[in-house]
Design a protein around this motif. Structure first.
Motif, PDB file in Angstrom:
ATOM      1  N   ARG A   1      -2.664  -5.378 -36.527  1.00 53.99           N
ATOM      2  CA  ARG A   1      -1.634  -4.953 -35.591  1.00 53.99           C
ATOM      3  C   ARG A   1      -2.234  -4.121 -34.465  1.00 53.99           C
ATOM      4  O   ARG A   1      -3.162  -3.368 -34.687  1.00 53.99           O
ATOM      5  N   TYR A   2      -1.639  -4.267 -33.273  1.00 54.36           N
ATOM      6  CA  TYR A   2      -2.076  -3.498 -32.100  1.00 54.36           C
ATOM      7  C   TYR A   2      -1.301  -2.187 -32.048  1.00 54.36           C
ATOM      8  O   TYR A   2      -0.071  -2.177 -32.086  1.00 54.36           O
ATOM      9  N   ALA A   3      -2.020  -1.065 -31.954  1.00 56.19           N
ATOM     10  CA  ALA A   3      -1.378   0.256 -31.896  1.00 56.19           C
ATOM     11  C   ALA A   3      -1.377   0.802 -30.473  1.00 56.19           C
ATOM     12  O   ALA A   3      -0.333   1.152 -29.931  1.00 56.19           O
ATOM     13  N   SER A   4      -2.539   0.910 -29.870  1.00 46.96           N
ATOM     14  CA  SER A   4      -2.664   1.420 -28.502  1.00 46.96           C
ATOM     15  C   SER A   4      -4.084   1.140 -28.026  1.00 46.96           C
ATOM     16  O   SER A   4      -4.860   0.517 -28.736  1.00 46.96           O
ATOM     17  N   ARG A   5      -4.409   1.644 -26.846  1.00 52.57           N
ATOM     18  CA  ARG A   5      -5.747   1.415 -26.285  1.00 52.57           C
ATOM     19  C   ARG A   5      -6.816   1.521 -27.361  1.00 52.57           C
ATOM     20  O   ARG A   5      -6.971   2.552 -27.977  1.00 52.57           O
ATOM     21  N   ASN A   6      -7.531   0.477 -27.601  1.00 50.70           N
ATOM     22  CA  ASN A   6      -8.653   0.308 -28.517  1.00 50.70           C
ATOM     23  C   ASN A   6      -8.339   0.608 -29.980  1.00 50.70           C
ATOM     24  O   ASN A   6      -9.243   0.750 -30.776  1.00 50.70           O
ATOM     25  N   ARG A   7      -7.071   0.687 -30.353  1.00 49.37           N
ATOM     26  CA  ARG A   7      -6.716   1.048 -31.739  1.00 49.37           C
ATOM     27  C   ARG A   7      -5.919  -0.061 -32.416  1.00 49.37           C
ATOM     28  O   ARG A   7      -4.866  -0.467 -31.924  1.00 49.37           O
TER      29      ARG A   7
END
Length: 97
Positions: A39-45
């Motif tokens: 899952r995508y959380a935020s910039r680079n996370r």
């Protein structure tokens, strides 16, 4: 001939556009390391779930391999971090790839 080695911290940070553009590759690579439900959380996370066949330090190996493949810094967190106090809201609200 000399080849310059690029340190992980010297890579630019991956943004959502870069990560989602390579979602298929990242999901396949995560599975190799015993990670699922990327899952995508935020910039680079990114956030991932561990499978029973996860390799030792799988999330770190995945992050390093993905970062050097794409040329952007990526960090991966696993679901077990939800049990810790003070979890960042972006990790909790991560959306499926």
């Amino acid at each position: 001939m000399t080849v310059e080695y690029v340190e992980f911290d010297d890579l630019p940070v991956a943004d959502e556009q870069v990560i989602r553009a390579h979602a298929v590759e990242l999901i396949a690579m995560a599975e190799v390391h015993g990670l699922t439900n990327l899952r995508y959380a935020s910039r680079n996370r990114l956030v991932a779930s561990l499978t029973e066949r996860v390799e030792p330090l799988g999330e770190f190996r995945f992050s390093e391999r993905a970062s050097f493949l794409l040329g952007y810094r990526i960090r991966t967190f696993t679901d077990d971090m939800f049990s810790r106090p003070g979890v960042s809201p972006d990790l909790i609200a991560a959306t499926p790839m």
